[in-house]
Design a protein around this motif. Sequence first.
Motif, mmCIF file in Angstrom:
data_model
loop_
_atom_site.group_PDB
_atom_site.id
_atom_site.type_symbol
_atom_site.label_atom_id
_atom_site.label_comp_id
_atom_site.label_asym_id
_atom_site.label_seq_id
_atom_site.Cartn_x
_atom_site.Cartn_y
_atom_site.Cartn_z
ATOM 1 N N ASP A 1 0.843 -1.181 0.000
ATOM 2 C CA ASP A 1 0.000 0.000 0.000
ATOM 3 C C ASP A 1 0.888 1.243 0.000
ATOM 4 O OD1 ASP A 1 0.827 0.283 2.635
ATOM 5 O OD2 ASP A 1 -1.075 -0.303 3.501
ATOM 6 N N ARG A 2 0.387 2.371 0.479
ATOM 7 C CA ARG A 2 1.084 3.649 0.319
ATOM 8 C C ARG A 2 2.352 3.775 1.146
ATOM 9 N NH1 ARG A 2 -3.300 7.633 3.302
ATOM 10 N NH2 ARG A 2 -4.109 6.100 4.756
ATOM 11 N N GLY A 3 2.570 2.870 2.074
ATOM 12 C CA GLY A 3 3.744 2.962 2.924
ATOM 13 C C GLY A 3 3.344 2.996 4.386
ATOM 14 N N PRO A 4 4.308 2.887 5.291
ATOM 15 C CA PRO A 4 3.984 2.899 6.714
ATOM 16 C C PRO A 4 3.326 4.208 7.117
ATOM 17 C CG PRO A 4 6.358 3.113 6.359
ATOM 18 C CD PRO A 4 5.754 2.763 5.047
ATOM 19 N N ASN A 5 2.248 4.097 7.896
ATOM 20 C CA ASN A 5 1.533 5.291 8.338
ATOM 21 C C ASN A 5 0.729 4.960 9.585
ATOM 22 O OD1 ASN A 5 -1.563 4.891 7.481
ATOM 23 N ND2 ASN A 5 -0.262 4.009 5.881
#
Length: 421
Positions: free
Chosen positions: A69-73
Amino acid sequence: MHTLQRLSLITLMISSTLCADNSTGLSPSMLPFSVLEQLDNGTEIRNGGFGSAMTAHPNHPDRFYALTDRGPNAKYTGPQGKGKKFPMPAYTPKISEYRLNKEGSVEMIREIQLKDSQGNRITGLPNPAGMGSTGEVPYDNNGKVLKTDPFGLDSEGLVALKDGSFWVSDEYGPHIVHYNAAGVELERINPFGTGTGGRKLPAVLANRRANRGMEGLAITPDEKTLVGIMQSTLFNPSKSAISNKNLTRILTFDIATGETHQYLYRQEANSLSNSEIAAISNTEFLVIERDGGFYGSNAQYKRLYKIDLRTASDVSGDFSDPQGLRINERTLEQNSWAELASANIQPVTKTLVADVLNDIQYPHDKLEGIWIRNSTTVGLLNDDDFAVSANGGEVIQKRLPADDSVDSNRLYMIQLDSKLY
């Protein structure tokens, strides 16, 4: 209901470099992993995150692709409002190709970073206003506001074509993006007309609930039609105005002509997630329907359903109307199922294939990847969120309540007692 038998469990601690000398002390079924970054509080950001989607390799039956997905968040409310912390804001969403070996091990073959049309690596940061913005504010791990990215993707759906290219759908716009084999953008399609190539998605899809856009994407076996499923009920016309909270939409997109059609999917309870769709035939699909709970804690739904579009009503309406088709002078999301049935509108038919939560005591919160390997064998992949979670705005380690282990990408190969096709 079909019974589900657990054939094998392969734990994927995914790494961009795989070595034969595994000195990590992990079990043989676990691949070595690396730590992308360690935060000041000791939280490890790991190079997993490949469970947002998976899809069969169209040319090799023993291979599959997986998508980050978009990256760690992590959820965070800062001085400019609600949003997300991005401890690695430059992270680029990726597609990786894997081979499932005969002995049950999984080997990474290659990794493809997603890029814009000029070949520059994109990020997973939110889009600016008018280009797919969810309204959330991006912050770094220290609470500093970050810039938005017009090419940013919260990548969630993936299909692979025989020519080596890919289509990816996302939760932001929603966007559907065509990438070549090297990950360079060829075309971007969304409801706003801010993409490339001049084609658009139906305007009503812009009413997606923030971060619950087009979560799943499939392609028909003839490679002519993309089929996307929205994760949850659209806020159409608004969050406060909707009443049918277990209605979500399926979109078909003719790749050659851009023609679209929409169909309704009836979830088993309010506010669940349809997190993946995979094609069985040109009209039949396998769909994941789930909640966000953990086994042994608050989970109730982690299920696979076989659906059929042939008996469903086309609810496309006016392509350019921001509220789409109306029944009883209200949006579809403002009508009950009884009211829709009175108007001769039927959702797709559903057949329960497997209760994954209970049949294999599935320990993860997010079941998000399907690989239909053959008519009776299916691979399932979880999204581990790069092994991070949030606690009061702080990025912390993501752990499974079942055994307090750090969450990781795991591939479950299951066998059904009846054929899918």
